[in-house]
Design a protein around this motif. Structure first.
Motif, mmCIF file in Angstrom:
data_model
loop_
_atom_site.group_PDB
_atom_site.id
_atom_site.type_symbol
_atom_site.label_atom_id
_atom_site.label_comp_id
_atom_site.label_asym_id
_atom_site.label_seq_id
_atom_site.Cartn_x
_atom_site.Cartn_y
_atom_site.Cartn_z
ATOM 1 N N SER A 178 4.066 1.772 -8.258
ATOM 2 C CA SER A 178 3.634 3.127 -7.948
ATOM 3 C C SER A 178 2.494 3.578 -8.847
ATOM 4 O O SER A 178 2.516 3.403 -10.063
ATOM 5 C CB SER A 178 4.812 4.092 -8.104
ATOM 6 O OG SER A 178 4.371 5.444 -8.010
ATOM 7 N N GLN A 179 1.496 4.185 -8.239
ATOM 8 C CA GLN A 179 0.372 4.756 -8.973
ATOM 9 C C GLN A 179 0.555 6.245 -9.204
ATOM 10 O O GLN A 179 -0.354 6.912 -9.714
ATOM 11 C CB GLN A 179 -0.929 4.494 -8.210
ATOM 12 C CG GLN A 179 -1.277 3.023 -8.080
ATOM 13 C CD GLN A 179 -2.556 2.789 -7.301
ATOM 14 O OE1 GLN A 179 -3.213 3.729 -6.861
ATOM 15 N NE2 GLN A 179 -2.930 1.523 -7.129
ATOM 16 N N ARG A 180 1.728 6.758 -8.848
ATOM 17 C CA ARG A 180 1.990 8.191 -8.981
ATOM 18 C C ARG A 180 3.166 8.396 -9.920
ATOM 19 O O ARG A 180 4.299 8.038 -9.600
ATOM 20 C CB ARG A 180 2.257 8.802 -7.600
ATOM 21 C CG ARG A 180 0.999 8.759 -6.739
ATOM 22 C CD ARG A 180 1.199 9.189 -5.322
ATOM 23 N NE ARG A 180 -0.085 9.175 -4.621
ATOM 24 C CZ ARG A 180 -0.234 9.271 -3.305
ATOM 25 N NH1 ARG A 180 0.842 9.374 -2.536
ATOM 26 N NH2 ARG A 180 -1.436 9.254 -2.758
ATOM 27 N N TYR A 202 1.794 -4.107 -7.691
ATOM 28 C CA TYR A 202 1.631 -3.043 -6.701
ATOM 29 C C TYR A 202 2.569 -1.867 -6.989
ATOM 30 O O TYR A 202 2.940 -1.113 -6.086
ATOM 31 C CB TYR A 202 1.887 -3.583 -5.285
ATOM 32 C CG TYR A 202 3.207 -4.308 -5.117
ATOM 33 C CD1 TYR A 202 4.383 -3.611 -4.841
ATOM 34 C CD2 TYR A 202 3.287 -5.690 -5.234
ATOM 35 C CE1 TYR A 202 5.591 -4.266 -4.687
ATOM 36 C CE2 TYR A 202 4.484 -6.361 -5.079
ATOM 37 C CZ TYR A 202 5.632 -5.642 -4.802
ATOM 38 O OH TYR A 202 6.823 -6.292 -4.656
ATOM 39 N N GLN A 237 2.579 1.711 -3.414
ATOM 40 C CA GLN A 237 1.705 2.209 -4.473
ATOM 41 C C GLN A 237 1.456 3.705 -4.375
ATOM 42 O O GLN A 237 1.062 4.334 -5.362
ATOM 43 C CB GLN A 237 0.360 1.478 -4.437
ATOM 44 C CG GLN A 237 0.412 0.047 -4.951
ATOM 45 C CD GLN A 237 -0.946 -0.597 -4.925
ATOM 46 O OE1 GLN A 237 -1.589 -0.687 -3.877
ATOM 47 N NE2 GLN A 237 -1.411 -1.049 -6.079
ATOM 48 N N HIS A 238 1.679 4.269 -3.189
ATOM 49 C CA HIS A 238 1.356 5.677 -2.966
ATOM 50 C C HIS A 238 2.576 6.423 -2.414
ATOM 51 O O HIS A 238 2.548 6.933 -1.290
ATOM 52 C CB HIS A 238 0.167 5.800 -2.018
ATOM 53 C CG HIS A 238 -1.051 5.062 -2.484
ATOM 54 N ND1 HIS A 238 -1.318 3.751 -2.115
ATOM 55 C CD2 HIS A 238 -2.047 5.429 -3.330
ATOM 56 C CE1 HIS A 238 -2.444 3.362 -2.698
ATOM 57 N NE2 HIS A 238 -2.907 4.361 -3.447
ATOM 58 N N GLU A 260 -0.009 11.202 3.597
ATOM 59 C CA GLU A 260 -0.783 9.958 3.562
ATOM 60 C C GLU A 260 -0.054 8.843 4.307
ATOM 61 O O GLU A 260 -0.680 8.089 5.070
ATOM 62 C CB GLU A 260 -1.022 9.558 2.105
ATOM 63 C CG GLU A 260 -2.019 8.432 1.917
ATOM 64 C CD GLU A 260 -2.341 8.187 0.454
ATOM 65 O OE1 GLU A 260 -2.541 7.010 0.083
ATOM 66 O OE2 GLU A 260 -2.380 9.168 -0.316
ATOM 67 N N THR A 261 1.249 8.753 4.110
ATOM 68 C CA THR A 261 2.028 7.739 4.813
ATOM 69 C C THR A 261 2.007 7.993 6.314
ATOM 70 O O THR A 261 1.829 7.065 7.110
ATOM 71 C CB THR A 261 3.476 7.716 4.301
ATOM 72 O OG1 THR A 261 3.473 7.572 2.881
ATOM 73 C CG2 THR A 261 4.251 6.566 4.918
ATOM 74 N N GLN A 320 0.834 -1.206 0.000
ATOM 75 C CA GLN A 320 0.000 0.000 0.000
ATOM 76 C C GLN A 320 0.868 1.255 0.000
ATOM 77 O O GLN A 320 0.616 2.200 -0.760
ATOM 78 C CB GLN A 320 -0.928 0.005 1.213
ATOM 79 C CG GLN A 320 -1.819 1.256 1.297
ATOM 80 C CD GLN A 320 -2.712 1.238 2.532
ATOM 81 O OE1 GLN A 320 -2.790 0.246 3.251
ATOM 82 N NE2 GLN A 320 -3.378 2.347 2.785
ATOM 83 N N ASP A 350 9.609 2.258 2.064
ATOM 84 C CA ASP A 350 8.342 1.585 2.335
ATOM 85 C C ASP A 350 8.569 0.351 3.205
ATOM 86 O O ASP A 350 7.794 0.063 4.121
ATOM 87 C CB ASP A 350 7.636 1.222 1.029
ATOM 88 C CG ASP A 350 8.524 0.448 0.065
ATOM 89 O OD1 ASP A 350 9.770 0.495 0.199
ATOM 90 O OD2 ASP A 350 7.988 -0.207 -0.853
ATOM 91 N N GLU A 386 4.832 13.582 2.991
ATOM 92 C CA GLU A 386 4.423 12.239 3.420
ATOM 93 C C GLU A 386 3.148 12.255 4.269
ATOM 94 O O GLU A 386 3.044 11.563 5.287
ATOM 95 C CB GLU A 386 5.551 11.556 4.205
ATOM 96 C CG GLU A 386 6.896 11.548 3.515
ATOM 97 C CD GLU A 386 7.771 12.725 3.905
ATOM 98 O OE1 GLU A 386 8.983 12.643 3.727
ATOM 99 O OE2 GLU A 386 7.221 13.733 4.416
ATOM 100 N N GLU A 390 5.389 9.207 -1.609
ATOM 101 C CA GLU A 390 5.345 10.650 -1.361
ATOM 102 C C GLU A 390 6.769 11.165 -1.159
ATOM 103 O O GLU A 390 7.561 10.545 -0.456
ATOM 104 C CB GLU A 390 4.496 10.950 -0.122
ATOM 105 C CG GLU A 390 3.040 10.524 -0.288
ATOM 106 C CD GLU A 390 2.261 10.580 1.021
ATOM 107 O OE1 GLU A 390 1.288 11.341 1.091
ATOM 108 O OE2 GLU A 390 2.647 9.859 1.964
#
Length: 429
Positions: A127-129, A125, A58-59, A68-69, A55, A139, A66, A61
């Motif tokens: 990175s979506q960014r 999984y 994938q997201h 969200e993390t 997770q 991570d 950071e 920063e």
């Protein structure tokens, strides 16, 4: 960013165990089996840890982004019963767990930020960014410490205080997350008797733990150079001062500094990572730009490199009729592990994974690390965990890199055991 503190009801105190004497005593095999964390204790959590790591992966920063993390970390810690403080050093998070009446405290740090690299792993999984990825394994570092946090909160087999430092902006280079947290009162607000950190190490077998007492990782400085010449038409170079030629000469000259100015027994690196000039093949540009990464282990060599780089660049530019503007930024200091804490960390590793998977005196590394700032404030140890060799050992800062999930229960168990062992000892003195 404002700090938010979340408090939860304390769980019933666990049984307190102590060892008498000034020096930490090595526990018996029976004590180890009965009281301290083993890798198998994290087996049931392995799948959850993988999900958390994926997770975060994938997201990604970047430094000081950071949010969200940090929110994920804070939520997990609060759910497990930690006192949670956010906004430490901008986006850092500290989780605190106190058990029993022990007076000792330990600090363990994990970094959270990603890099401005476009991922090319092809993983499900990934990175979506766009343009951001966890190409250095932060991570995994964050997840290993979360795994230890969950285990320690569930078992509470220690007496004292555990502070978990989830740090932003390790990759920032200047004004790093470690320095920001320290300036925000990290060790005054969340004091510890010793501090520990861990980084993955591609090229070594997964799960291997590597240590070195004393100077371990190099100081890292950044140099930004602008060469100002006189631009013009490519067909009339005699009417110009070509900054491309000047920059090329400087790059060649810089390679002589380590070879001919640094004593051969000393380690140093001068790398030109950026050379930018021009945008058309029929135009001689007005300026060129160089960016350097400079690494060293001793204050004397560090000062010598700065003096020689500055002098060489200015004189080389002047010899062509150009001018050089130099911005020399002193970056992270040398990572220096304290002897006592490193010996203790090695002992815990040998208990956990066996002596054959522990390298007690690994080679020095030219990479820099802002955990050095924390080691300037408290005794402690920074160690490495093998991320795999062969095809699994892709170098960090590479678009094909991925943290090895095999390390999640190993690293989590190591942190848990280290905290249990550290807080079971009577302080020296």
């Amino acid at each position: 960013m404002a700090s938010i503190t979340v408090r939860h009801m304390a769980a019933p105190p666990a049984t307190v165990s102590r060892h008498a004497g000034k020096q930490p005593e090595k526990p018996s095999d029976m004590d180890i089996a009965k009281r301290y964390c083993e890798i198998g204790d994290l087996a049931e959590a392995a799948e959850e840890l993988r999900a958390i790591r994926h997770q975060i992966h994938q997201h990604p920063e970047l430094a000081y982004e950071e949010l969200e993390t940090a929110a994920l970390v804070a939520h997990k810690l609060a759910a497990w019963g930690y006192e949670v403080t956010t906004g430490v050093g901008h986006t850092g998070v500290v989780g605190t767990l106190k058990v029993g009446d022990g007076k000792r405290s330990i600090g363990i740090r994990a970094d959270m930020d990603a890099l401005p690299i476009h991922e090319q792993t092809g993983l499900p999984y990934a990175s979506q960014r766009h343009g951001k990825m966890h190409a250095c394994g932060h991570d995994g570092h964050t997840t290993m410490l979360l795994g230890a946090a969950q285990y320690l909160a569930a078992t509470r087999r220690f007496s004292g205080t555990v502070h978990l430092y989830f740090q932003p902006a390790e990759e920032h280079g200047i004004n790093s997350g470690a320095l920001s947290m320290i300036r925000d009162g990290l060790f005054e607000r969340f004091p510890c008797d010793a501090v520990f950190g861990m980084h993955n190490h591609p090229g070594a077998p997964a799960g291997t733990l590597l240590f070195r007492s004393g100077p371990f990782q190099a100081a890292g400085d950044n140099v930004y150079i602008t060469i100002k010449g006189r631009g013009g038409h490519a067909a009339r170079p005699h009417l110009t001062v070509d900054p491309v030629v000047v920059a090329s000469s400087i790059v060649t000259g810089l390679q002589t500094i380590v070879a001919r100015n640094v004593e051969p027994g000393q380690a140093a690196v001068v790398t030109v990572g950026v050379l930018q000039a021009g945008s058309a093949n029929n135009v001689i540009p007005h300026s060129a730009r160089l960016e350097l990464s400079v690494r060293s282990f001793s204050p004397e060599v560090r000062a010598l490199l700065k003096e020689r780089i500055t002098s060489l660049v200015q004189q080389q530019a002047a010899s062509y009729g150009a001018q050089a503007e130099i911005e020399y930024l002193m970056g992270y200091p040398v990572v220096i592990n304290s002897e006592r804490e490193t010996a203790f960390a090695i002992q815990v590793a040998q208990e956990l994974v066996g002596e054959d998977k522990v390298v007690p005196h690994t080679a020095q590394l030219m990479g820099s690390e802002d955990f050095a700032y924390m080691l300037q404030q408290r005794p402690g140890c920074y160690l490495r965990i093998g991320n795999g060799d062969g095809e699994d050992g892709c170098m960090v800062h590479n678009p094909g890199y991925d943290f090895n999930d095999h390390n999640l229960p190993v690293g989590a168990a190591y942190w848990a055991r280290l905290a249990e062992r550290f807080l079971s000892q009577t302080p020296a003195g």
